[in-house]
Design an enzyme around this catalytic site. Structure first.
Site, PDB file in Angstrom:
ATOM      1  N   ASP A   3       2.180   5.654  -1.530  1.00 55.80           N
ATOM      2  CA  ASP A   3       3.418   4.918  -1.279  1.00 55.80           C
ATOM      3  C   ASP A   3       3.039   3.428  -1.180  1.00 55.80           C
ATOM      4  O   ASP A   3       1.850   3.112  -1.021  1.00 55.80           O
ATOM      5  CB  ASP A   3       4.047   5.430   0.019  1.00 55.80           C
ATOM      6  N   ASP A   5       5.329   0.498   0.552  1.00 60.17           N
ATOM      7  CA  ASP A   5       5.740  -0.135   1.816  1.00 60.17           C
ATOM      8  C   ASP A   5       5.321   0.700   3.021  1.00 60.17           C
ATOM      9  O   ASP A   5       5.648   1.878   3.115  1.00 60.17           O
ATOM     10  CB  ASP A   5       7.261  -0.349   1.815  1.00 60.17           C
TER      11      ASP A   5
HETATM   12  O1  LIG Z   1      10.369   4.917  -0.536  1.00 61.98           O
HETATM   13  P1  LIG Z   1       9.563   3.711  -0.165  1.00 61.98           P
HETATM   14  O2  LIG Z   1       8.588   3.336  -1.229  1.00 61.98           O
HETATM   15  O3  LIG Z   1       8.912   3.816   1.178  1.00 61.98           O
HETATM   16  O4  LIG Z   1      10.588   2.515  -0.162  1.00 61.98           O
HETATM   17  C1  LIG Z   1      11.525   2.420   0.871  1.00 61.98           C
HETATM   18  C2  LIG Z   1      12.005   0.983   0.960  1.00 61.98           C
HETATM   19  O5  LIG Z   1      10.819   0.182   1.112  1.00 61.98           O
HETATM   20  C3  LIG Z   1      11.074  -1.220   1.261  1.00 61.98           C
HETATM   21  O6  LIG Z   1      11.725  -1.441   2.483  1.00 61.98           O
HETATM   22  C4  LIG Z   1      10.912  -1.198   3.618  1.00 61.98           C
HETATM   23  O7  LIG Z   1       9.852  -2.187   3.656  1.00 61.98           O
HETATM   24  C5  LIG Z   1      10.351  -3.556   3.832  1.00 61.98           C
HETATM   25  C6  LIG Z   1       9.142  -4.485   3.754  1.00 61.98           C
HETATM   26  O8  LIG Z   1       8.172  -4.155   4.695  1.00 61.98           O
HETATM   27  C7  LIG Z   1      11.100  -3.654   5.154  1.00 61.98           C
HETATM   28  O9  LIG Z   1      11.610  -4.979   5.346  1.00 61.98           O
HETATM   29  C8  LIG Z   1      12.263  -2.652   5.165  1.00 61.98           C
HETATM   30  O10 LIG Z   1      12.913  -2.656   6.409  1.00 61.98           O
HETATM   31  C9  LIG Z   1      11.735  -1.228   4.889  1.00 61.98           C
HETATM   32  O11 LIG Z   1      12.804  -0.296   4.762  1.00 61.98           O
HETATM   33  C10 LIG Z   1      11.875  -1.725   0.089  1.00 61.98           C
HETATM   34  O12 LIG Z   1      12.189  -3.101   0.294  1.00 61.98           O
HETATM   35  C11 LIG Z   1      13.135  -0.911  -0.150  1.00 61.98           C
HETATM   36  O13 LIG Z   1      13.774  -1.326  -1.340  1.00 61.98           O
HETATM   37  C12 LIG Z   1      12.755   0.561  -0.291  1.00 61.98           C
HETATM   38  O14 LIG Z   1      13.951   1.316  -0.410  1.00 61.98           O
END
Ligand SMILES: O=P(O)(O)OC[C@H]1O[C@H](O[C@H]2O[C@H](CO)[C@@H](O)[C@H](O)[C@H]2O)[C@H](O)[C@@H](O)[C@@H]1O
Length: 191
Positions: A3, A5
């Protein structure tokens, strides 16, 4: 399969600043020298690549709805550039339309942000006052009421708008495993 993030990069307030360290990049590069390596993310594939910057990896963006093989060939991925899978292309216009509607709607909620992940959308509320979260959720649902072929899921301080198709990160993993198996045994039918 990795993954992005919260795994390769720390969770930060601004999704556009979720960069990975050089040390982490070196670690992933090292793994990819020995094993076919894929990043599977909810984000747009191009955005993940702009953070990771490793051409020898497989990338599955938009929750697995946008898969592409390495652009740089190495010995265990001889035909890797043949891997390509985008099962939700018909949703591109509607996702664009909903992106515009949600962006306009979220302007009245301080801290809210809509991220365009190509085949999916993310409505971020990490920087929104908690008292506003319910209203934000209602606003997002109200927009989606007009789009029965889209669905809503919840992540970490984010609401995710996706096409209602039977395809997710798990399907992407299976697709890549099958593709890799075929490559490794020299029987690829993909092109
Ligand atoms: O399914 P994933 O690959 O885990 O993606 C989920 C979301 O990840 C990102 O958002 C998350 O990380 C951001 C940066 O650290 C944070 O600000 C946010 O609150 C988290 O939800 C990404 O920006 C999203 O588009 C994805 O859906």
């Amino acid at each position: 399969f990795l993954d992005y993030d919260g795994t390769l990069s720390p969770i930060v307030q601004d999704p556009d600043r979720a960069v990975m360290t050089e040390e982490m990049r070196d670690a992933v590069r090292g793994v990819a020298q020995h094993f076919p390596t894929a990043i599977v993310s909810g984000r747009c594939r191009d955005k993940v690549f702009s953070f990771v910057k490793l051409e020898e990896l497989y990338y599955a963006g938009s929750h697995g709805m946008d898969i592409k093989g390495p652009t740089k060939v190495s010995n265990h991925k001889a035909k890797a550039d043949e891997v390509l899978c985008q099962p939700a292309t018909e949703f591109l216009p509607v996702i664009q339309e909903v992106h515009e509607k949600l962006t306009a709607k979220m302007e009245s909620i301080p801290g809210a942000m809509v991220e365009n992940n190509k085949f999916c959308l993310s409505v971020h509320f990490r920087c929104v006052e908690e008292a506003e979260w319910d209203a934000l959720g209602r606003d997002v649902k109200a927009v989606l009421d007009d789009y029965p072929k889209l669905c809503l899921t919840k992540g970490r301080k984010v609401l995710e708008v996706r096409p209602s198709i039977e395809w997710n990160k798990g399907h992407a993993l299976k697709f890549l495993l099958k593709s890799l198996g075929e490559f490794l045994h020299g029987t690829s039918q993909l092109s």
